[in-house]
Design a protein around this motif. Structure first.
Motif, short mmCIF file in Angstrom:
data_model
loop_
_atom_site.label_atom_id
_atom_site.label_comp_id
_atom_site.label_asym_id
_atom_site.label_seq_id
_atom_site.Cartn_x
_atom_site.Cartn_y
_atom_site.Cartn_z
N ILE A 191 -1.26 -0.34 6.69
CA ILE A 191 -1.33 -0.07 5.26
C ILE A 191 -0.18 -0.73 4.53
CG2 ILE A 191 -1.41 1.74 3.50
CD1 ILE A 191 -3.79 1.89 5.25
N LYS A 192 1.01 -0.60 5.08
CA LYS A 192 2.17 -1.21 4.44
C LYS A 192 1.95 -2.70 4.26
CE LYS A 192 6.48 -0.24 5.42
NZ LYS A 192 7.73 0.09 6.16
N GLU A 193 1.49 -3.32 5.31
CA GLU A 193 1.29 -4.77 5.27
C GLU A 193 0.25 -5.15 4.23
OE1 GLU A 193 0.56 -7.88 8.84
OE2 GLU A 193 1.85 -6.14 9.24
N ILE A 194 -0.85 -4.43 4.23
CA ILE A 194 -1.92 -4.72 3.28
C ILE A 194 -1.43 -4.54 1.84
CG2 ILE A 194 -4.17 -3.98 2.43
CD1 ILE A 194 -4.78 -3.11 5.36
N VAL A 195 -0.78 -3.43 1.60
CA VAL A 195 -0.29 -3.15 0.25
C VAL A 195 0.69 -4.23 -0.18
CG1 VAL A 195 1.07 -1.57 -1.14
CG2 VAL A 195 -0.69 -0.68 0.37
N LEU A 196 1.63 -4.56 0.71
CA LEU A 196 2.62 -5.58 0.40
C LEU A 196 1.92 -6.90 0.10
CD1 LEU A 196 5.58 -5.48 0.11
CD2 LEU A 196 5.86 -6.10 2.51
N GLY A 197 0.87 -7.19 0.85
CA GLY A 197 0.09 -8.40 0.60
C GLY A 197 -0.51 -8.39 -0.79
N ARG A 198 -1.07 -7.28 -1.16
CA ARG A 198 -1.71 -7.19 -2.48
C ARG A 198 -0.68 -7.27 -3.61
NH1 ARG A 198 -6.54 -2.70 -1.89
NH2 ARG A 198 -7.60 -3.70 -0.13
N ILE A 199 0.52 -6.82 -3.33
CA ILE A 199 1.57 -6.96 -4.35
C ILE A 199 1.93 -8.43 -4.47
CG2 ILE A 199 3.98 -6.46 -4.93
CD1 ILE A 199 3.63 -3.78 -3.49
N LYS A 200 2.12 -9.07 -3.33
CA LYS A 200 2.59 -10.45 -3.33
C LYS A 200 1.56 -11.40 -3.91
CE LYS A 200 6.55 -10.23 -0.65
NZ LYS A 200 7.09 -10.03 0.67
N ASP A 201 0.28 -11.16 -3.64
CA ASP A 201 -0.73 -12.07 -4.19
C ASP A 201 -1.24 -11.57 -5.55
OD1 ASP A 201 -2.58 -10.08 -3.86
OD2 ASP A 201 -3.62 -11.01 -2.18
N SER A 202 -0.53 -10.64 -6.12
CA SER A 202 -0.82 -10.17 -7.48
C SER A 202 -2.18 -9.49 -7.64
CB SER A 202 -0.69 -11.30 -8.50
OG SER A 202 0.65 -11.64 -8.64
N THR A 203 -2.77 -9.05 -6.57
CA THR A 203 -3.92 -8.18 -6.71
C THR A 203 -3.48 -6.95 -7.50
OG1 THR A 203 -4.70 -8.88 -4.54
CG2 THR A 203 -5.69 -6.89 -5.46
N TRP A 204 -2.29 -6.50 -7.15
CA TRP A 204 -1.66 -5.43 -7.92
C TRP A 204 -0.39 -6.02 -8.52
CZ3 TRP A 204 -2.28 -2.00 -3.05
CH2 TRP A 204 -3.59 -1.46 -3.03
N PRO A 205 -0.48 -6.52 -9.75
CA PRO A 205 0.68 -7.21 -10.33
C PRO A 205 1.80 -6.25 -10.71
CG PRO A 205 -1.15 -7.09 -11.90
CD PRO A 205 -1.64 -6.47 -10.62
N SER A 206 2.90 -6.84 -11.12
CA SER A 206 4.07 -6.07 -11.53
C SER A 206 3.69 -5.02 -12.56
CB SER A 206 5.12 -6.99 -12.14
OG SER A 206 5.79 -7.67 -11.13
N ASP A 207 4.23 -3.86 -12.41
CA ASP A 207 4.06 -2.79 -13.39
C ASP A 207 2.67 -2.15 -13.37
OD1 ASP A 207 6.49 -2.32 -14.57
OD2 ASP A 207 6.31 -4.04 -15.91
N SER A 208 1.79 -2.67 -12.54
CA SER A 208 0.47 -2.06 -12.48
C SER A 208 0.54 -0.79 -11.64
CB SER A 208 -0.55 -3.02 -11.89
OG SER A 208 -0.23 -3.29 -10.54
N ILE A 209 -0.46 0.04 -11.82
CA ILE A 209 -0.49 1.31 -11.09
C ILE A 209 -1.47 1.22 -9.94
CG2 ILE A 209 -1.04 3.75 -11.30
CD1 ILE A 209 0.76 3.80 -13.35
N LEU A 210 -1.02 1.64 -8.79
CA LEU A 210 -1.90 1.64 -7.62
C LEU A 210 -2.89 2.79 -7.71
CD1 LEU A 210 0.24 -0.31 -6.57
CD2 LEU A 210 0.20 0.91 -4.40
N PRO A 211 -3.99 2.67 -6.96
CA PRO A 211 -4.90 3.81 -6.85
C PRO A 211 -4.14 5.02 -6.30
CG PRO A 211 -5.86 1.85 -5.86
CD PRO A 211 -4.46 1.50 -6.21
N THR A 212 -4.68 6.17 -6.47
CA THR A 212 -4.01 7.36 -5.95
C THR A 212 -4.09 7.38 -4.43
OG1 THR A 212 -6.02 8.69 -5.93
CG2 THR A 212 -4.73 8.67 -7.97
N GLU A 213 -3.26 8.17 -3.84
CA GLU A 213 -3.25 8.28 -2.38
C GLU A 213 -4.64 8.66 -1.87
OE1 GLU A 213 -0.22 10.97 -1.12
OE2 GLU A 213 1.35 9.50 -1.44
#
Lengths: 234, 234
Positions: B13-35
């Motif tokens: 999960i950490k890796e996937i999430v970090l990937g999505r941050i880095k490739d801007s799937t989840w850009p800066s300041d955006s809110i992730l889905p809930t747990e």
DNA sequence: TAGTGGTCTAGACCACCCG
DNA sequence: GGGTGGTCTAGACCACTAT
């Protein structure tokens, strides 16, 4: 008169365990009871105990191994954590108004020491930028930076008159690995002039090398104005 | 042909999430889905998601708040972790043979700057020790230390001829809080002689103040031989 | 091979904090 | 007030490693 039956928190466990280490109930090198036993003792679950012990291990107090168990570290690994700040934030946090001056910016082939430092291919082109970060009108930090153009093609056009390479890179270029060094540098005349120091003054210096998945991105030397110190509590 | 149905690990999960941050799937300041939602997406439980996100927040990538949710940090807080080493270990780790020389050791009343630094009571007595740590026959670090006798009465009798105050304190005196600073010092003649440096050379310096539950224990300045640098990867 | 920590599932209650 | 993360319980299987 409340006789509440609150749950035991992993924080409580941490505190208790740390207490027993400090008062030598569990002396150096001794082995703690197993998670299961501790869970019984504190009428809680293994999950809670596990989190407490895991964090204590992470903080350097315990050493954990499967099968052999959890051992009290003879000399706890005290460790410090430092934030690696963006210059602008560091200046404003210290109550100054941030300003930025470009000194020079040019493209050249990578000098030999840089090739070695970042493990570049021979003859690769880099953009070399020198600039000054100020707090109000006082020099705060002198930045001497090289950006690998093959890894960051956009840096070929960018002039860095408006934004410091520091901020520009943070915005534009992702990176995965940083190596940071701290050292002391003796001020030559140039450095002294730039930072408002006197000749031979000792200058606190940071070096940063940055990679993106093994590809070298940039190298920077950051020279701080005299009197600068980096501080942390632990 | 194995079509295993492995559990998803919090590391995944950490890796996937970090990937999505880095490739801007989840850009800066955006809110992730809930747990809860993420748990559904990855067919896992909230516990697992929680651990992944908690660690990423701890590493500076995310910012979490109840009710508002989990947000991608605009500028990730990059942070370095340093071990605070015992000199002997630092020397041996670098492949040298550790040796120790006492230079002076005496009891006096605390100088004014030290009173201020540690928040001492006026006129308190301290033991002042100066000593040298060597790697083989090369000076490695010059230590200038003050120990508060009221907090560490045993230091009144101890001569520190055999063990360095560094090691002695680690063994004998518990502490709860340390403040560490890093700075650069210009070598005067004394420092130059002790460390085998030349006059005016820039000396990397550490300062440490130590307390036990609010009570000041000791203050030390540690001067490293020229060329020393502190390095970390992150 | 057996014991210990590493981690996951499934479900629950609660504290904090934004609107 | 209600949504989100913070944390706990209870139980299970697994991985590593000392013996």
């Amino acid at each position: 008169m409340q006789h509440s039956k609150e749950n035991v928190s992993f924080r409580d466990i941490k505190e208790i365990v740390l207490g027993r280490i400090k008062d030598s109930t569990w002396p150096s090198d001794s082995i703690l009871p197993t998670e299961t036993d501790l869970a019984k003792e504190f009428s809680t679950t293994r999950t809670t105990i596990n989190r407490a012990l895991r964090e204590l291990a992470d903080e350097g107090y315990l050493d954990r191994k499967r099968k052999s168990g959890t051992r009290v570290r003879a000399a706890p690994i005290r460790q410090a954590r430092f934030k690696i700040p963006v210059v602008r934030e560091e200046v404003t946090e210290r109550g100054g108004a941030y300003r930025y001056n470009l000194i020079s910016s040019e493209i050249s082939s990578a000098p030999e020491w840089l090739v070695a430092k970042l493990d570049l291919k021979f003859g690769q082109n880099v953009r070399h930028i020198r600039c000054l970060h100020l707090s109000n009108t006082q020099p705060f930090q002198y930045e001497n930076r090289w950006i690998v153009l093959e890894s960051v093609p956009d840096a070929r056009e960018e002039t860095f008159t408006e934004f410091s390479p520091n901020e520009w890179l943070v915005q534009k270029v992702p990176f995965t690995d940083i190596e940071v060094s701290f050292l002391a540098t003796r001020a030559d005349q140039l450095l002294a002039d730039l930072l408002g120091a006197s000749l031979n003054e000792a200058i606190f210096t940071t070096e940063r090398s940055t990679w993106l998945k093994g590809t070298p991105v940039t190298f920077a030397r950051l020279y701080f104005a005299p009197g600068y110190r980096m501080t942390t509590r632990l």
